[in-house]
Design a protein around this motif. Structure first.
Motif, PDB file in Angstrom:
ATOM      1  N   GLY A 162      41.980  48.341  34.634  1.00 41.73           N
ATOM      2  CA  GLY A 162      42.145  49.130  35.806  1.00 41.73           C
ATOM      3  C   GLY A 162      42.985  48.156  36.672  1.00 41.73           C
ATOM      4  N   LEU A 163      43.966  47.521  35.999  1.00 42.96           N
ATOM      5  CA  LEU A 163      45.023  46.890  36.615  1.00 42.96           C
ATOM      6  C   LEU A 163      46.437  47.739  37.283  1.00 42.96           C
ATOM      7  N   PRO A 164      46.926  47.406  37.938  1.00 40.06           N
ATOM      8  CA  PRO A 164      48.056  48.107  38.483  1.00 40.06           C
ATOM      9  C   PRO A 164      49.225  47.925  37.491  1.00 40.06           C
ATOM     10  N   ALA A 165      50.000  48.860  37.586  1.00 38.62           N
ATOM     11  CA  ALA A 165      51.095  48.672  36.517  1.00 38.62           C
ATOM     12  C   ALA A 165      51.964  47.450  36.469  1.00 38.62           C
ATOM     13  N   TYR A 166      52.267  46.799  37.805  1.00 37.12           N
ATOM     14  CA  TYR A 166      53.113  45.742  38.072  1.00 37.12           C
ATOM     15  C   TYR A 166      52.254  44.453  37.230  1.00 37.12           C
ATOM     16  N   ASP A 167      50.936  44.124  37.560  1.00 30.53           N
ATOM     17  CA  ASP A 167      50.136  43.290  37.133  1.00 30.53           C
ATOM     18  C   ASP A 167      50.035  43.349  35.420  1.00 30.53           C
ATOM     19  N   ALA A 168      49.877  44.392  35.139  1.00 35.97           N
ATOM     20  CA  ALA A 168      49.750  44.786  33.664  1.00 35.97           C
ATOM     21  C   ALA A 168      51.029  44.353  32.915  1.00 35.97           C
ATOM     22  N   GLY A 169      52.329  44.815  33.680  1.00 35.24           N
ATOM     23  CA  GLY A 169      53.781  44.207  32.977  1.00 35.24           C
ATOM     24  C   GLY A 169      53.790  43.138  32.856  1.00 35.24           C
ATOM     25  N   VAL A 170      53.539  42.198  34.066  1.00 35.66           N
ATOM     26  CA  VAL A 170      53.677  40.890  34.083  1.00 35.66           C
ATOM     27  C   VAL A 170      52.780  39.946  32.971  1.00 35.66           C
ATOM     28  N   LEU A 171      51.602  40.570  32.844  1.00 34.77           N
ATOM     29  CA  LEU A 171      50.739  39.905  32.065  1.00 34.77           C
ATOM     30  C   LEU A 171      51.010  40.093  30.540  1.00 34.77           C
ATOM     31  N   VAL A 172      51.563  41.165  30.131  1.00 35.43           N
ATOM     32  CA  VAL A 172      52.054  41.606  28.821  1.00 35.43           C
ATOM     33  C   VAL A 172      53.502  41.001  28.556  1.00 35.43           C
ATOM     34  N   ALA A 173      54.139  40.586  29.255  1.00 34.74           N
ATOM     35  CA  ALA A 173      55.584  40.125  29.001  1.00 34.74           C
ATOM     36  C   ALA A 173      55.410  39.030  27.825  1.00 34.74           C
ATOM     37  N   ASP A 174      54.582  38.319  27.824  1.00 34.27           N
ATOM     38  CA  ASP A 174      54.367  37.267  27.005  1.00 34.27           C
ATOM     39  C   ASP A 174      53.225  37.332  26.200  1.00 34.27           C
ATOM     40  N   ARG A 175      53.135  37.190  24.987  1.00 37.47           N
ATOM     41  CA  ARG A 175      52.150  37.722  24.123  1.00 37.47           C
ATOM     42  C   ARG A 175      51.045  36.516  24.133  1.00 37.47           C
ATOM     43  N   GLU A 176      51.335  35.299  24.453  1.00 35.24           N
ATOM     44  CA  GLU A 176      50.129  34.033  24.472  1.00 35.24           C
ATOM     45  C   GLU A 176      49.545  34.487  25.868  1.00 35.24           C
ATOM     46  N   ILE A 177      50.515  34.695  26.816  1.00 30.90           N
ATOM     47  CA  ILE A 177      49.730  34.740  28.332  1.00 30.90           C
ATOM     48  C   ILE A 177      48.784  36.191  28.322  1.00 30.90           C
ATOM     49  N   ALA A 178      49.170  37.248  27.614  1.00 34.47           N
ATOM     50  CA  ALA A 178      48.292  38.247  27.466  1.00 34.47           C
ATOM     51  C   ALA A 178      46.953  38.029  27.014  1.00 34.47           C
ATOM     52  N   ALA A 179      47.021  37.252  25.767  1.00 43.32           N
ATOM     53  CA  ALA A 179      45.813  36.759  25.013  1.00 43.32           C
ATOM     54  C   ALA A 179      44.971  35.946  25.851  1.00 43.32           C
ATOM     55  N   PHE A 180      45.557  35.031  26.647  1.00 39.90           N
ATOM     56  CA  PHE A 180      44.974  34.069  27.617  1.00 39.90           C
ATOM     57  C   PHE A 180      44.367  34.758  28.577  1.00 39.90           C
ATOM     58  N   PHE A 181      44.981  35.879  29.190  1.00 48.07           N
ATOM     59  CA  PHE A 181      44.320  36.688  30.268  1.00 48.07           C
ATOM     60  C   PHE A 181      43.090  37.420  29.676  1.00 48.07           C
ATOM     61  N   GLU A 182      43.283  38.017  28.515  1.00 46.50           N
ATOM     62  CA  GLU A 182      42.153  38.680  27.842  1.00 46.50           C
ATOM     63  C   GLU A 182      40.831  37.757  27.522  1.00 46.50           C
ATOM     64  N   THR A 183      40.986  36.388  27.335  1.00 42.72           N
ATOM     65  CA  THR A 183      39.864  35.614  27.077  1.00 42.72           C
ATOM     66  C   THR A 183      39.207  35.533  28.446  1.00 42.72           C
ATOM     67  N   VAL A 184      40.237  35.136  29.560  1.00 39.98           N
ATOM     68  CA  VAL A 184      39.596  35.059  30.833  1.00 39.98           C
ATOM     69  C   VAL A 184      38.833  36.155  31.422  1.00 39.98           C
ATOM     70  N   ALA A 185      39.368  37.451  30.938  1.00 36.70           N
ATOM     71  CA  ALA A 185      38.725  38.526  31.625  1.00 36.70           C
ATOM     72  C   ALA A 185      37.756  39.118  30.777  1.00 36.70           C
ATOM     73  N   GLU A 186      37.517  38.539  29.566  1.00 35.59           N
ATOM     74  CA  GLU A 186      36.394  39.027  28.661  1.00 35.59           C
ATOM     75  C   GLU A 186      34.853  38.801  29.609  1.00 35.59           C
ATOM     76  N   GLY A 187      34.398  40.027  29.905  1.00 36.64           N
ATOM     77  CA  GLY A 187      33.098  40.061  30.271  1.00 36.64           C
ATOM     78  C   GLY A 187      32.849  39.533  31.860  1.00 36.64           C
ATOM     79  N   ARG A 188      34.271  39.647  32.602  1.00 29.93           N
ATOM     80  CA  ARG A 188      34.445  39.203  33.947  1.00 29.93           C
ATOM     81  C   ARG A 188      34.920  40.430  34.630  1.00 29.93           C
ATOM     82  N   ASP A 189      35.248  40.332  35.852  1.00 29.42           N
ATOM     83  CA  ASP A 189      36.054  41.066  36.564  1.00 29.42           C
ATOM     84  C   ASP A 189      37.397  40.980  36.568  1.00 29.42           C
ATOM     85  N   PRO A 190      38.063  42.108  35.897  1.00 33.51           N
ATOM     86  CA  PRO A 190      39.479  42.082  35.274  1.00 33.51           C
ATOM     87  C   PRO A 190      40.416  41.896  36.397  1.00 33.51           C
ATOM     88  N   LYS A 191      40.312  42.499  37.510  1.00 32.56           N
ATOM     89  CA  LYS A 191      40.901  42.165  38.633  1.00 32.56           C
ATOM     90  C   LYS A 191      41.133  40.836  39.163  1.00 32.56           C
TER      91      LYS A 191
END
Lengths: 95, 482
Positions: B318-347
């Motif tokens: 449920g992320l807005p396009a801008y946030d999602a774009g920023v997070l996927v710009a770098d593969r490691e950052i995206a993986a980092f975010f996914e670990t943080v978001a896992e089982g938590r409030d993604p926003k």
């Protein structure tokens, strides 16, 4: 297709071959003859015929991505007219 | 679309980019010499790279695979037959006298790339082609007054030339194109995208036209080596062309060289004649024929690409396009975010990763891999916010302490006594005192001044060093002042 003196001069310049003015007339004639001879091939209708790149059926060989060569800088520059500090040394070519 | 306002009306930029991307491989395109960066001069040169007579090129399978992989990542057509040709020109760092390249039959045909623009909008740009070619050697001009030094270590390294369609209309779009292309190449692992080291270089094709008119004559600005310089070169060249056109002049189709120091470009007239490359199929190399099964195999091994990841972050988290774009710009950052978001409030996770975490990362100049607060630790901090142990404000303080010490959030909260006060009787007591001591503010609130409530909250926070549960404080205040 025929080649004139100016074209000879241009081709020579592109190929870095010195051609004296006195030679270019004769060369223009020779090159025109060669081109005329080759152009006979275009009389054949090759519509729908795949270009043949080899007389035997074979594929382009590929090699594995492994470092198997290099490591002999002295040999690489051994024939260079001039070398310095491991580099080829050439007249300055600055744009 | 950004228009340039000239003296005689509006002009539109038409931009196409040619990107040279160095392919990640151990050995070179046609020889077994190493591609490692920064070795002693001429120590990674085979006799093939030095163009000794009689040497024959043998194609590197992995280089081909990398080109196919990139083509698939750009949603492009993979050509089952492609042909290597010789591009003839003379230069001191090109010992063969020709570059082995592809011309009429490139390995990859048309594709598309989706730009993520600043405002969260997207825009499609066409890819014209991608072909394989050899890199040239390196010339060093500043070591000797009258000589240039040539190092052939780079000679023969695999390059992909990726040519866009003339689909971009502003410097911003050109920047977005390069960033997106770099992101895709890095996801695919086909090029490290490092413009500083020259492993990704761009040539800018630019022409100007009146909106809606056909394309004008273009110029090509060579070898611009950063995204910022590309954007500067575009702005400068667009202004130059508009000036020429408005004075009734004509644009000459030419190659120009951009100088990042002065922000100006100049004509490279000496290169004009070199444009007559006299391409012809390289007789040392048969046409390259690809097995469709191999292409399928490569396709199956592709990672999740940025666009797919972005839409998953948007629909799944449920992320807005801008946030999602920023997070996927770098593969490691995206993986980092996914670990943080896992089982938590993604926003909440997205806000913390793009906010505090990026802020600290930028400020410290540390690489993601070496950060003192890893994804697990940041997740631990978010858990404390979620279960009400600390407030969001205190969490920022805890985060700073975590960054300093590398300790877990809970240990810091415990040691510093930062646990949130969620005991309503304790807060009620404080509120009673404050109300009793500040009759003037109480009057104001009762008179309808809602803003004073904020002042009361501030007083409670002051009395508790910010530890009071803000939701509870508001609730108690409203009840007591009511």
């Amino acid at each position: 297709m025929s080649v004139d003196k100016d074209t000879v001069a241009k081709i020579a310049r592109l190929a870095r071959i010195r051609v004296e003015d006195s030679q270019s007339e004769a060369l223009a004639g020779e090159l025109s003859n060669i081109l005329g001879w080759i152009e006979q091939l275009s009389e054949l209708d090759t519509e729908g015929v795949e270009p043949m790149t080899s007389v035997v059926s074979m594929k382009l060989p590929l090699r594995d991505d492994a470092v198997t060569d290099g490591g002999y800088p002295e040999e690489v520059t051994a024939n260079a007219p001039e070398a310095a500090h491991g580099f080829y040394a050439v007249p300055k070519v600055v744009e | 679309m950004a228009l340039i306002e000239g003296k005689t009306g509006a002009w539109e930029m038409v931009i196409g980019l040619e990107v040279h991307a160095q392919v990640i491989s151990k050995a070179k395109l046609f020889s077994g010499a190493s591609t490692a960066f920064g070795a002693e001069p001429n120590s990674q040169v085979s006799l093939v790279d030095a163009a000794m007579p009689g040497m024959l090129p043998v194609l590197n399978r992995h280089s081909v695979e990398q080109a196919v992989r990139t083509g698939l990542g750009l949603n492009a057509k993979i050509n089952l037959t492609s042909v290597f040709e010789r591009k003839n020109y003379f230069y001191a760092d090109l010992p063969q006298g020709y570059q082995i390249s592809q011309y009429l039959h490139p390995i990859v045909g048309e594709g598309t790339i989706i730009l993520d623009l600043e405002d969260g909008e997207t825009r499609e740009v066409g890819i014209e082609r991608l072909h394989l070619e050899q890199d040239a050697g390196k010339s060093i001009h500043d070591q000797h007054p009258s000589q240039s030094y040539i190092d052939l270590n780079r000679s023969g390294v695999t390059l992909m030339e990726i040519v866009s369609k003339p689909d971009m209309r502003s410097a911003e779009e050109a920047g977005a194109y390069l960033r997106k292309l770099r992101t895709i190449l890095r996801y695919l692992g086909t090029c490290d995208g490092n413009m500083d080291e020259g492993s990704m270089r761009a040539d800018v094709n630019l022409s100007m036209r009146r909106p809606g008119e056909p394309f004008g004559t273009r110029t090509e600005t060579k070898n611009v080596n950063s995204i910022r310089f590309v954007q500067q070169a575009i702005e400068a060249e667009a202004r130059r062309q508009v000036e020429v056109l408005e004075e009734g002049g004509e644009i000459v189709q030419e190659t120009r060289l951009f100088d990042g120091m002065t922000g100006k470009s100049r004509s490279m007239r000496s290169k004009e004649e070199a444009h007559d490359y006299r391409y012809f199929p390289d007789p040392d190399l048969l046409p390259l024929e690809l097995d469709p099964a191999w292409i399928e195999e490569i396709k199956a091994s592709l990672p999740e690409l940025p666009d797919a990841k972005k839409s998953r972050f948007m629909s799944g988290f449920g992320l807005p396009a801008y946030d999602a774009g920023v997070l996927v710009a770098d593969r490691e950052i995206a993986a980092f975010f996914e670990t943080v978001a896992e089982g938590r409030d993604p926003k909440l996770a997205a806000n913390w990763v793009t906010g505090e975490f990026f802020g600290a990362l930028n400020k410290s100049g540390i690489e993601l891999a070496d950060t003192p607060v890893d994804a697990k630790k940041l997740g631990g901090l978010l858990d404390l916010i979620a279960d009400g142990t600390i407030s969001g404000r205190i969490a920022k303080e805890v985060f700073e302490a975590m960054w300093e010490s590398g300790e877990d959030a809970s240990a810091i909260v415990e040691a510093k006594g930062l646990k949130q006060i969620s005991d309503s009787s304790e807060i009620e007591g404080l509120v009673d005192d404050i109300i009793a001591n500040n009759p003037k503010q109480v009057e104001q609130f009762k008179g309808g001044n809602e803003k004073v409530l904020g002042w009361f909250v501030g007083q409670v926070m002051k009395a508790t060093q910010g530890k009071a549960n803000p939701g509870l404080v508001n609730q108690v205040l409203r009840q007591k002042l009511g």
